[in-house]
Scaffold this active site. Structure first.
Site, PDB file in Angstrom:
ATOM      1  NE  ARG A  31      -1.358   2.610   2.791  1.00 37.94           N
ATOM      2  CZ  ARG A  31      -0.828   3.726   3.241  1.00 37.94           C
ATOM      3  NH1 ARG A  31      -0.623   4.745   2.423  1.00 37.94           N
ATOM      4  NH2 ARG A  31      -0.443   3.837   4.497  1.00 37.94           N
ATOM      5  CG  ASP A  32       3.110   4.336   3.061  1.00 36.17           C
ATOM      6  OD1 ASP A  32       2.901   5.230   2.214  1.00 36.17           O
ATOM      7  OD2 ASP A  32       3.551   4.580   4.193  1.00 36.17           O
ATOM      8  CG  HIS A 223       2.818   4.516   9.056  1.00 40.33           C
ATOM      9  ND1 HIS A 223       2.374   3.530   8.206  1.00 40.33           N
ATOM     10  CD2 HIS A 223       3.437   5.425   8.263  1.00 40.33           C
ATOM     11  CE1 HIS A 223       2.692   3.850   6.960  1.00 40.33           C
ATOM     12  NE2 HIS A 223       3.345   4.998   6.968  1.00 40.33           N
ATOM     13  CG  HIS A 225       7.695   7.456   6.383  1.00 42.91           C
ATOM     14  ND1 HIS A 225       7.615   7.551   5.016  1.00 42.91           N
ATOM     15  CD2 HIS A 225       6.505   6.935   6.783  1.00 42.91           C
ATOM     16  CE1 HIS A 225       6.425   7.132   4.607  1.00 42.91           C
ATOM     17  NE2 HIS A 225       5.733   6.751   5.658  1.00 42.91           N
ATOM     18  CB  CYS A 256       3.506  11.096   1.588  1.00 44.67           C
ATOM     19  SG  CYS A 256       1.910  11.940   1.496  1.00 44.67           S
ATOM     20  CG  ASN A 265       6.614   3.459   5.106  1.00 41.99           C
ATOM     21  OD1 ASN A 265       5.767   3.638   5.962  1.00 41.99           O
ATOM     22  ND2 ASN A 265       6.437   3.796   3.854  1.00 41.99           N
TER      23      ASN A 265
HETATM   24 ZN    ZN Z   1       3.933   5.884   5.277  1.00 41.31          ZN
END
Ligand code: ZN
Length: 328
Positions: A31-32, A223, A225, A256, A265
């Site tokens: 996802r990210d 979460h 980074h 992002c 991340n």
């Molecule tokens: Zn992230």
């Protein structure tokens, strides 16, 4: 799997027993990570990657996002990916579900948990979700209802919780206020997103203390980074403050799309390495976790930033003859 419908009456999942050495590593790479890649990864390959993540011992995976396919075409195949995954009985699949339309699309998939999303800064929220924070929060009730009607657990995330690239430091009280709004919807599982790598050991500790004081019943997930190189230092502070669940991306993917300068991340395999070498139990096989990072690297056709994936586990020894020695 300990997730249960967040009725507010369930026991909080925040580990309170100091002898509890279990940590949940949540893989968010598909996802990210993939949402910002220019490469469109084929659906079948995404499924293969998620299956490899499951085989590595990771139990919880944020697989995709049900954001508008127009906004993020990389994740337009959210439903197909979820349906193709070879789940184990203890596999828990999550996705971002930012609005009712997204919840409608998620409803008939094998999704276990849907994450609501809001940013802690107005500017970032507008860039990311195209509305202000109040409007985002006002729409959450309907999204949560839609998810629960589809028997999907409702969780939530707060982006740029540790600082915003447009507005600077975010006051703790604002994050606490958003977390309280989530808690009022019956959400007991909130992810704090360091979307652009502005978390430091000091504000991680400060924010977690403010949140725990205000909302002791909620479990907070970090979460983080590694944008400025302190991602794993922040993990250590999170552990000291009682956090037992961490998001990470295989190979350190991520960023992002709506924040300048945001990079990766924390790496799943680097995190697993740190935790295992510090006596925590993750249930993840490090070699297999490195294998997932290698798969990502192969899929994207570029070198990823993970470090343990290059060096290997500490005690993976090398043959003496295979390494050159300095002369003289
Ligand atoms: Zn992230």
């Amino acid at each position: 799997m300990t997730h249960s419908a967040p009725t507010g009456a369930t026991a909080p999942r925040m580990a309170r027993d100091p002898a509890d050495r279990r940590i949940t590593v949540i893989e968010v790479g598909t996802r990210d990570g993939l949402q910002i890649e220019s490469t469109l990864v084929p659906t079948a390959r995404k499924i293969e990657i998620v299956n490899a993540i499951i085989d590595s011992g990771v139990r919880e995976i944020e697989v995709t996002s049900f954001v508008s396919p127009k906004a993020v075409p990389q994740l337009a195949d959210a439903a197909e990916v979820l349906e193709g995954i070879r789940k184990r009985p203890d596999t828990y699949l999550m996705a971002l579900v930012p609005n009712v339309k997204a919840a409608d699309r998620a409803a008939d998939t094998p999704l276990d948990g849907g994450l609501l999303l809001v940013s802690a800064s107005e500017t970032h929220n507008r860039k990311n979700l195209n509305r202000d924070i109040a409007a985002s929060l006002a729409g959450m009730g309907a999204t949560a209802d839609r998810l629960r009607a589809a028997r999907i657990d409702v969780m939530a995330a707060i982006a740029v919780a540790f600082g915003c690239p447009f507005e600077g430091d975010v006051p703790y009280e604002r994050v606490v206020g958003i977390a309280r709004a989530y808690a009022d919807l019956g959400v007991d599982h909130i992810t704090l997103g360091d979307t652009t790598g502005m978390a430091t050991p000091s504000n991680v500790r400060g924010l977690l203390r403010a949140l725990k004081a205000a909302l002791p019943q909620v479990e907070f997930v970090l979460h983080l980074h590694n944008t400025r190189g302190v991602g794993l230092a922040n993990v250590l502070v999170g552990l000291e403050e009682g956090v037992r669940r961490f998001d990470a991306c295989a190979g350190g993917l991520g960023g992002c799309p709506f924040a300048p300068g945001a990079t990766g991340n924390i790496c799943t395999e680097d995190l697993v390495y740190l935790l295992q070498e510090s006596g925590w139990e993750t249930g993840v096989d490090l070699e297999r976790s490195i294998g997932v990072a290698m798969m990502m690297e192969e899929t994207l056709g570029r070198r990823l930033v993970g470090q343990v994936m290059r060096a290997g586990p500490r005690l993976k020894l090398h043959a003496v003859d295979a390494v050159r020695t300095a002369q003289g």
